[in-house]
Design a protein around this motif. Structure first.
Motif, PDB file in Angstrom:
ATOM      1  N   ASP A  66     -24.970  22.477  44.526  1.00  0.00           N
ATOM      2  CA  ASP A  66     -24.877  22.706  43.088  1.00  0.00           C
ATOM      3  C   ASP A  66     -25.575  21.524  42.437  1.00  0.00           C
ATOM      4  OD1 ASP A  66     -24.240  22.910  40.408  1.00  0.00           O
ATOM      5  OD2 ASP A  66     -22.070  22.842  40.688  1.00  0.00           O
ATOM      6  N   LEU A  67     -26.762  21.756  41.882  1.00  0.00           N
ATOM      7  CA  LEU A  67     -27.583  20.692  41.313  1.00  0.00           C
ATOM      8  C   LEU A  67     -27.332  20.593  39.817  1.00  0.00           C
ATOM      9  CD1 LEU A  67     -29.802  18.577  41.663  1.00  0.00           C
ATOM     10  CD2 LEU A  67     -31.489  20.434  41.385  1.00  0.00           C
ATOM     11  N   GLY A  68     -26.804  19.433  39.388  1.00  0.00           N
ATOM     12  CA  GLY A  68     -26.400  19.261  37.996  1.00  0.00           C
ATOM     13  C   GLY A  68     -25.050  19.913  37.772  1.00  0.00           C
ATOM     14  N   CYS A  69     -24.045  19.468  38.522  1.00  0.00           N
ATOM     15  CA  CYS A  69     -22.808  20.245  38.678  1.00  0.00           C
ATOM     16  C   CYS A  69     -21.898  20.260  37.461  1.00  0.00           C
ATOM     17  CB  CYS A  69     -22.032  19.726  39.884  1.00  0.00           C
ATOM     18  SG  CYS A  69     -21.538  17.989  39.760  1.00  0.00           S
ATOM     19  N   TRP A  88     -22.268  20.479  48.283  1.00  0.00           N
ATOM     20  CA  TRP A  88     -22.635  19.240  47.611  1.00  0.00           C
ATOM     21  C   TRP A  88     -22.704  19.500  46.110  1.00  0.00           C
ATOM     22  CZ3 TRP A  88     -23.300  14.696  50.320  1.00  0.00           C
ATOM     23  CH2 TRP A  88     -23.391  14.813  51.710  1.00  0.00           C
ATOM     24  N   ALA A  89     -21.909  18.776  45.349  1.00  0.00           N
ATOM     25  CA  ALA A  89     -21.943  18.837  43.889  1.00  0.00           C
ATOM     26  C   ALA A  89     -22.635  17.569  43.416  1.00  0.00           C
ATOM     27  CB  ALA A  89     -20.527  18.930  43.328  1.00  0.00           C
ATOM     28  N   VAL A  90     -23.858  17.702  42.916  1.00  0.00           N
ATOM     29  CA  VAL A  90     -24.695  16.542  42.618  1.00  0.00           C
ATOM     30  C   VAL A  90     -24.913  16.423  41.117  1.00  0.00           C
ATOM     31  CG1 VAL A  90     -27.014  15.569  42.897  1.00  0.00           C
ATOM     32  CG2 VAL A  90     -25.813  16.530  44.868  1.00  0.00           C
ATOM     33  N   THR A 111     -13.990  21.030  51.208  1.00  0.00           N
ATOM     34  CA  THR A 111     -15.383  21.003  51.663  1.00  0.00           C
ATOM     35  C   THR A 111     -16.351  20.596  50.565  1.00  0.00           C
ATOM     36  OG1 THR A 111     -15.627  23.360  51.137  1.00  0.00           O
ATOM     37  CG2 THR A 111     -14.953  22.788  53.388  1.00  0.00           C
ATOM     38  N   VAL A 112     -15.863  20.260  49.385  1.00  0.00           N
ATOM     39  CA  VAL A 112     -16.723  19.869  48.269  1.00  0.00           C
ATOM     40  C   VAL A 112     -16.968  18.365  48.322  1.00  0.00           C
ATOM     41  CG1 VAL A 112     -16.957  19.743  45.759  1.00  0.00           C
ATOM     42  CG2 VAL A 112     -15.927  21.767  46.820  1.00  0.00           C
ATOM     43  N   VAL A 113     -18.247  17.979  48.295  1.00  0.00           N
ATOM     44  CA  VAL A 113     -18.637  16.571  48.266  1.00  0.00           C
ATOM     45  C   VAL A 113     -19.345  16.313  46.943  1.00  0.00           C
ATOM     46  CG1 VAL A 113     -19.924  14.729  49.400  1.00  0.00           C
ATOM     47  CG2 VAL A 113     -18.956  16.609  50.768  1.00  0.00           C
TER      48      VAL A 113
END
Length: 205
Positions: A66-69, A88-90, A111-113
């Motif tokens: 997720d880019l720009g979470c 990946w939450a970025v 499982t969310v980073v």
């Protein structure tokens, strides 16, 4: 606060600043924490909702991005729908990342980073990328963002980007194809938004 400040807020929200809202993610109603200083703190915004309504469930394994979470609607949905995958939450906004961590814990999603861009290992490749990208940071910054992350799709990986029709969706589609060399199509159009699908070419071995 200016229109772009929510992209760069550094300080996590205090208990007094955080608030709980109820939203619908992955077919269920859930309570999440949000706060001022992040994108769309009061609801799931229209563009993100178009993506959630139109994109099929993510791959069940591998790394998802997720880019720009923001506070996490896309990342949380990915984790709910693909519990065996790593999500990946970025974001560059530390407040947003703190909220994602809180929301993942609240929903029991281990499982969310949530990570700053530079904290994602360079060797991670993504089976799926979902994003409501920050168009208002400007064309140069947006292109730099996408040029950094779209090439990290795994073989056969899919990226789905939702962009306002009047905010350059068509020109962005052309740029991704010409500059990044990905196959990209408009797969949906709803409520003033375009949903773009970019595909990484499968390697021939």
């Amino acid at each position: 606060m200016t229109g772009q400040d929510h992209y760069f807020t550094a300080r996590p929200a205090s208990a007094d600043e955080r608030r709980t809202i109820r939203v619908r993610l992955a077919g269920r109603d859930v309570d999440v924490e949000t706060a001022g200083g992040v994108f769309s703190p009061d609801h799931v915004d229209g563009g993100t909702r178009v993506l959630l309504d139109e994109v099929p469930a993510p791959p069940q394994h591998g790394d998802l991005l997720d880019l720009g979470c923001g506070w996490g609607p896309l990342a949380l949905t990915m984790a709910l729908e693909a519990p065996q995958a790593r999500v990946w939450a970025v974001d560059v906004n530390e407040r947003a990342l703190d909220l994602v961590r809180r929301n993942a814990e609240r929903l029991g999603l281990t499982t969310v980073v949530a990570a700053l861009p530079d904290d994602v290992p360079d060797d991670v490749r993504f089976a799926a990328l979902w994003s409501n990208p920050p168009i208002r940071v400007g064309k140069e910054a947006l292109h730099g963002l996408l040029a950094r992350w779209l090439p990290r799709l795994d073989d056969g990986g899919l990226a789905h980007l939702v962009v306002g029709r009047n905010l350059g969706a068509d020109s962005l589609q052309r740029w991704i194809a010409s500059e990044l060399g990905l196959e990209v199509d408009r797969v949906a159009s709803a409520r003033g938004f375009r949903l773009l699908e970019a595909r990484a070419a499968r390697s021939r071995s």
